[in-house]
Design a protein around this motif. Sequence first.
Motif, short mmCIF file in Angstrom:
data_model
loop_
_atom_site.label_atom_id
_atom_site.label_comp_id
_atom_site.label_asym_id
_atom_site.label_seq_id
_atom_site.Cartn_x
_atom_site.Cartn_y
_atom_site.Cartn_z
N GLU A 153 0.82 -1.21 0.00
CA GLU A 153 0.00 0.00 0.00
C GLU A 153 0.86 1.27 0.00
OE1 GLU A 153 -4.23 1.07 1.84
OE2 GLU A 153 -3.55 -0.76 0.88
N LEU A 154 0.53 2.22 -0.90
CA LEU A 154 1.24 3.49 -0.96
C LEU A 154 0.47 4.55 -0.18
CD1 LEU A 154 2.37 3.89 -4.67
CD2 LEU A 154 3.82 3.55 -2.67
N GLY A 155 1.18 5.43 0.46
CA GLY A 155 0.52 6.56 1.10
C GLY A 155 0.41 7.70 0.10
N SER A 156 0.05 8.87 0.61
CA SER A 156 -0.13 10.01 -0.28
C SER A 156 0.40 11.28 0.37
CB SER A 156 -1.63 10.17 -0.57
OG SER A 156 -1.83 11.30 -1.36
N ASP B 216 -6.07 10.54 0.48
CA ASP B 216 -5.76 9.42 -0.42
C ASP B 216 -6.06 9.72 -1.88
OD1 ASP B 216 -4.68 7.80 1.46
OD2 ASP B 216 -6.52 6.70 1.89
N GLN B 217 -6.76 10.83 -2.14
CA GLN B 217 -7.08 11.15 -3.54
C GLN B 217 -5.90 11.78 -4.27
OE1 GLN B 217 -10.77 13.29 -4.02
NE2 GLN B 217 -11.70 12.20 -2.32
N ARG C 253 -2.67 10.53 -4.44
CA ARG C 253 -1.57 9.56 -4.54
C ARG C 253 -0.58 9.90 -5.63
NH1 ARG C 253 -4.29 4.63 -2.41
NH2 ARG C 253 -3.87 5.05 -0.22
N LYS C 254 -1.11 10.36 -6.77
CA LYS C 254 -0.18 10.51 -7.90
C LYS C 254 0.49 11.88 -7.92
CE LYS C 254 -2.77 12.08 -11.91
NZ LYS C 254 -1.97 13.30 -11.86
N VAL D 137 5.79 8.13 2.58
CA VAL D 137 4.68 7.93 1.63
C VAL D 137 4.84 6.57 0.96
CG1 VAL D 137 3.73 8.72 -0.58
CG2 VAL D 137 4.20 10.37 1.24
N ASP D 138 6.09 6.21 0.58
CA ASP D 138 6.33 4.91 -0.05
C ASP D 138 5.99 3.76 0.88
OD1 ASP D 138 7.16 6.14 -2.29
OD2 ASP D 138 9.31 5.79 -2.00
N ASP E 238 0.08 8.36 5.04
CA ASP E 238 -0.52 9.57 4.46
C ASP E 238 0.02 10.79 5.19
OD1 ASP E 238 -2.12 8.50 2.50
OD2 ASP E 238 -3.85 8.24 3.83
#
Lengths: 348, 785
Positions: free
Chosen positions: A108-111, A343-344, A346-347, B502-503, B507
């Motif tokens: 899972e990636l955070g943001s 979380d919206q 992420r990119k 973050v990786d 959050d």
Amino acid sequence: MNLEEFKKKSEEEIALAQKEVDDVKDENSLNLFKGKFLGKNSNLTSFFASMKTVPNEEKKDFGILLTNLKTKLNAFFQKKEEELKQIALNHRLEKERVDITLPGYQKELGSKHPFYAIVDDVTDFFLGLGYDVAEGPDVESDENNFELMNIPKDHPARDMQDSFSIDETTILRSHTSCVQARVMAVAKGQGPIKVICPGKVYRRDNDATHSHQFGQIEGLVISEDATFANLLETLTLLLRHLFGDKREVRFRPSFFPFTEPSVEADISCFECNGKGCSLCKHTGWIEILGSGMVNPNVLRLNGFDDKKYKGFAFGIGIDRVAMLKYGIDDIKRFYANDVNFIDQFRKE
Amino acid sequence: MLFSYKRLSTLVDLSSIDEKALIERLTFSGFEVEGVEHLASASNLVIGEILTCENHPDSDHLHLLTVDTGEGIRNIVCGAPNARIGLKVILALPGCELPAIGVTIKPGMIRGQMSDGMCCSLVELGVDKALLDEKQVNGIEELPSDAPVGEHNVLGYLGLDDTILDINVLPNRPDCFSYVGMAREISALFSLPMKEIPVLKDTYSKNIYPSSATDKCNRFDAIKIINAVPVDKTPEDIVRTLQANGIRSLSPIVDLGNYSMLLSGQPLNMYDADKNPSDQYIIRDDFEGVVKCFDGKEISLIKGDLVVCNEKEPLCLAGIMALENAAVTDSTKNIVIEAASFYHANIRHTSARLGLTSFSSNLFAKGRNPKMISEAVAITLSLLPLFFKSYEVVAYASYDVSEKENKPFAFSYDALNARLGSSYTKEEIDAVLKAYRVEKKGDMLYPPKDRVDLKEQCDIDEEVFRFYPASKIQPTLVNYPITHGSLTNAQKLQREIRSLLVDRGLDEILSFTLISEKEDASIRVFSSEPSYKLVNPMTKDHEVIRSDLLPSMLATIEYNVSRQHENLALFEVSDVHTPKGNHKYLSIGLRGNRPLTEMFESRPYDFFDMKGLIEAIFNRLGIASTRYRLSYSKNPAFHPGASADVFMGKDLVATFGQLHPNISKDKIFLAEVDLGFLFSLKGLKTKFTSYASFPTVRRNLSFRMNEKVTYEMLKKEILRVKNTFVKSVDYFDDYYDKDSDSHYLGLSLLLGKEDGTLTDAEINASMQAIVSSIKATFGLTLRGE
């Protein structure tokens, strides 16, 4: 057995093997085929045994025929063996089939927070133009925040920015412009300066569209020949970087105590491309930032020779840019930190 | 400020331009038009006369009317109490749209009676209730008896066909907080002729005595008028201008003051001259005591409040409110009009302290220009015939210690173009100077009296820029100073630590710097000193500048949990400001379950998830594990057995672990790290070292543990034993055997030689040496032994 007879027998053997190999369907019948045509009791073995009875002058031709026969029979066997192997493998692969529509394993990636996503993006833009990043504290002197920015005590412009006080001389900074004073103090009257200063600022303002805390990115350039035209190009490039190459940028005269002339920059609305919609309040334009040529009095107050040096400065609202860029409806979301919100991005 | 288009056009000739062009030009010359509204709006109206008026048979308040429209007679059902025979009314015909009340008029039955239109009040046409009297609000509008029946342009007839522009006048242009000032600006921008503005011809006696005992007033003019007989009603067009600016018409004397102020930008105050027979009017700033306002309310004044006094007592709270003992009333016949310039800050502070603000106090707070008071007096004098049937101006005097002219300053055409990066011609620049009435003598410029903002060259740069389209300046990077820009090491590291987190699935959050006193006291990590506290907080919730980030982290976790987000991994990097110094901290919060790589699998977060993050950060910063040490945290906010303080030398650099159940029943793991301190350390220098190419071997040992021995102790002891070829020791297993009530710790040892392959004999000898050393030092035996 003369050569002719052997030739005939050999051909018969090949024909038979060709016929029988087609009937081989599994490993068992393949083994029977191998025994019959290539095994100890095969005709091939007896042909080899009969070699010794062949006259010497025919031995060579006989040998060629015999080797040829063996090669062909072997080829039948090997081809069939390979065929059966492939069938078995295909059968296994069939069984190993996965449902490729199932989700892949994830780490899972955070943001990043969208506020900092904008800070990082704008910082990268200005690093490319050769700027440094300057920092200053949130708890700031009244002198840096106001007086050195050409807003003396009792100046009506102080009403534009109602600040939080800690004591008579200390406040929570009401804009990032105060970092200008810090940068100029360090430069001791020597240019060039090219910095941006991102940070949090605070005003006694709290309603549907304002938060008492928000973010700004200040920019300051001082050199002997910086011009207003440089400022306009810098802002045009920045706004296209942030909102897309197709954006039109326009400038409207405005007023700030620390710049003269002052301009506000608008971009053509990216929702309607200038046709008019609710986002741009049907004007086709969206107000983005304020800027201007550093007021000579600010240069003088901060130890720069205003006859020698010129400069420009600009200020961008971080929250405002993020709201426009990502279509965020309420500034309060930034500070509530609901993970469904964060979380919206992420990119980013 | 709001401007009536109709009134502006009486000051500057707007006949050659349209509304749209005006708005566009103003907006692009620094006067953003923020709103365009109509004083009233309605379509399909007509003036009618009520012919008959009877009570509705089925209602106690409705009337049945017949109304002559000039084009026929209509039946109207009307609820207004003032409907009566012979009254001229505004009639909305079927199809009429009234946006103010969101109604389109349709013929219809009202309680069984046909109604073919509606009699209107001004409220229904869109006029603000606050601008109308009670009768106008509660009933239909009563038109004069000579109103022309059948007239369809009702808004025009009423003077309500006006557009109101909401123009954002910026603080550097105090002159434009007035109709005359704005008209001058429009005149300059469009080269349109101004209508004549009155000029003061001072031929009056000086028997009136304005003065000031404080430097907070530098000009004070007074006009004395006697035997004034007001007109019955303020002229309708002036009432409409007042309404356009949100001011209600009250009486001719009051309206005169307000109207003159709108035109000139100079607030006026009216005194009943008979109440101050000495004719002395003195500005003071040292009065203390209670005074009674004209409306009877008592207020208490302190030093610094400016008051207008006679020799004995205050007569007026300067710039803010008239006092009862000198205020004009309906019976006032002799009037003194004050036009003064008060220091803006005093007015602002007094009006803010007393909560009394008005149009005039706001104008004073923006700073008034004493040089323009003569013009304000002239305008006022020119208006008198509109407000009084008869009057006599008997005295006018001026106390004036202000500067008489604006200071001239040097100007250079080349410097303007060099600074703007532009190529305006001399003619273009001269045209701007001329439009703004700036005189040029040699290299010196002399700005006109009304333009206090023109003080040096840069102010002219601005005038030229805003006079022409912005596109006259070609944006370019030519002359841009070339510099090498880069992030500092700390700025780079901060970004990398954020990326790392973050990786790893966390959050990033952004929380408020200002928190409540209670939150501030709830968790402290690096200091227990008092935090900064605001003297003027907006609420108790945001009153203290946090000294640690964890109160915000905890609040964010609680907020998310309350919204059914059970599994959280969050972090924040922020500067922290305390009276003892500024820091850069990192906070981390973990709560609920950690998602694993296998589908749909997760397990609860524990201490070691947090420890892993802390270790990763130290690793990333190149701080070797030998440079810091852990001890069970003494922080009362943390679980005493599942939390750690991290020290480097004597410095506490981080605290992490499980939150104490006393703080929250929820199982939450928190960390706070002094990132700023870590960034300031020299990290390991990256340098290549050669590595062995001979094979290594792994051997695992599982020891039966006792309470006293830790993993760290075992590891150190193993590495201490000499000639064992052990390169590293790792943890691999923790096992509790219920049957024997034994705890086993599994260690994995990596063995190798730099100069060859280990033999079985060497390996066995090493392992034996290690096992016997552990047995000797800690008394531990191997599993199964």
